[in-house]
Design an enzyme around this catalytic site. Structure first.
Site, PDB file in Angstrom:
ATOM      1  N   GLY A 183      13.301  -3.577 -12.278  1.00  0.00           N
ATOM      2  CA  GLY A 183      12.411  -2.441 -12.483  1.00  0.00           C
ATOM      3  C   GLY A 183      11.157  -2.483 -11.648  1.00  0.00           C
ATOM      4  N   SER A 184      10.678  -1.314 -11.246  1.00  0.00           N
ATOM      5  CA  SER A 184       9.471  -1.253 -10.439  1.00  0.00           C
ATOM      6  C   SER A 184       9.146   0.188 -10.112  1.00  0.00           C
ATOM      7  CB  SER A 184       9.625  -2.087  -9.174  1.00  0.00           C
ATOM      8  OG  SER A 184       8.374  -2.256  -8.557  1.00  0.00           O
ATOM      9  N   ARG A 185       8.763   0.448  -8.835  1.00  0.00           N
ATOM     10  CA  ARG A 185       8.264   1.762  -8.446  1.00  0.00           C
ATOM     11  C   ARG A 185       8.559   2.001  -6.964  1.00  0.00           C
ATOM     12  NH1 ARG A 185       2.773   3.997 -10.256  1.00  0.00           N
ATOM     13  NH2 ARG A 185       2.110   5.480  -8.654  1.00  0.00           N
TER      14      ARG A 185
END
Length: 215
Positions: A183-185
């Protein structure tokens, strides 16, 4: 760079994790039975869904900017693009641990720059993560000269950015070029003339969702 990633259902980045947990699960199951092994089977299922990597169909609109990641829109705003040194429209996609984590090219274009920046690991849902966290920026130039920047940003849990492209290569829309574990951006910087087609809070899918349209 290979344009024909085979989409083996499970992302290649997850093969070592899946192989390891599957072997441990089989050993525990054989030695102690299902009563002890069921948590390991649940973990195996989680790893399977986390590293899933389905093929995507590319929309036909030539002027469409496609989402580089699965997730939720957390920003649509005018800012400074520090990588291409210009004012830009930024659209940010936040990926949680349940999203597909492959990153795909938002446009057809030639890679002008690949810039890696070490940094912090604050929650990627926060605005400050864009410029404070570890990140990797890919600047793409379309055939018409318009520039689009796609930035992989590490997060609180995600601390492993993988980028497989380099300067001079040509990427096709929807082409897989990177991966962020856990998960991240991803921030996408567009020309100010781009017309956004998403709003904050909207769920998007990599390649399938049109983030914006260019003139």
């Amino acid at each position: 760079m290979n344009n024909t990633y085979p989409h083996p259902i499970i992302a290649r980045e997850g093969w070592p994790y899946l192989g390891g947990i599957f072997i441990v699960t089989l050993i525990v199951h054989a030695a102690a039975g299902l009563g002890w092994a069921w948590p390991f089977w649940l973990l195996t299922v989680f790893v399977l869904q986390f590293f899933r990597d389905p093929a995507r169909t590319v929309p036909t609109q030539a002027n469409a900017i496609l989402s580089p990641a699965d997730g939720r829109i957390v920003a649509v705003e005018q800012v400074r693009d520090p990588y291409a040194d210009r004012d830009a429209l930024k659209i940010s996609v936040f990926m949680n641990v349940f999203n597909v984590h492959s990153n795909r090219a938002p446009v057809d274009g030639t890679v002008q720059q690949v810039q890696y920046f070490p940094g912090k690991f604050v929650n990627a849902d926060l605005d400050k993560a864009s410029l404070e966290n570890e990140r990797n920026a890919v600047v793409l130039r379309r055939a018409d000269g318009q520039v689009v920047t796609s930035v992989q940003v590490a997060g609180l849990i995600a601390r492993r950015i993988l980028c497989y492209t380099k300067v001079g290569e040509t990427l096709a829309r929807g082409q897989r070029y990177g991966f962020i574990r856990f998960g991240s951006r991803v921030d996408v910087y567009l020309p100010l003339t781009a017309r956004p087609r998403v709003t904050i809070g909207e769920k998007v899918s990599a390649t399938l969702t049109v983030l914006a349209e260019l003139d």
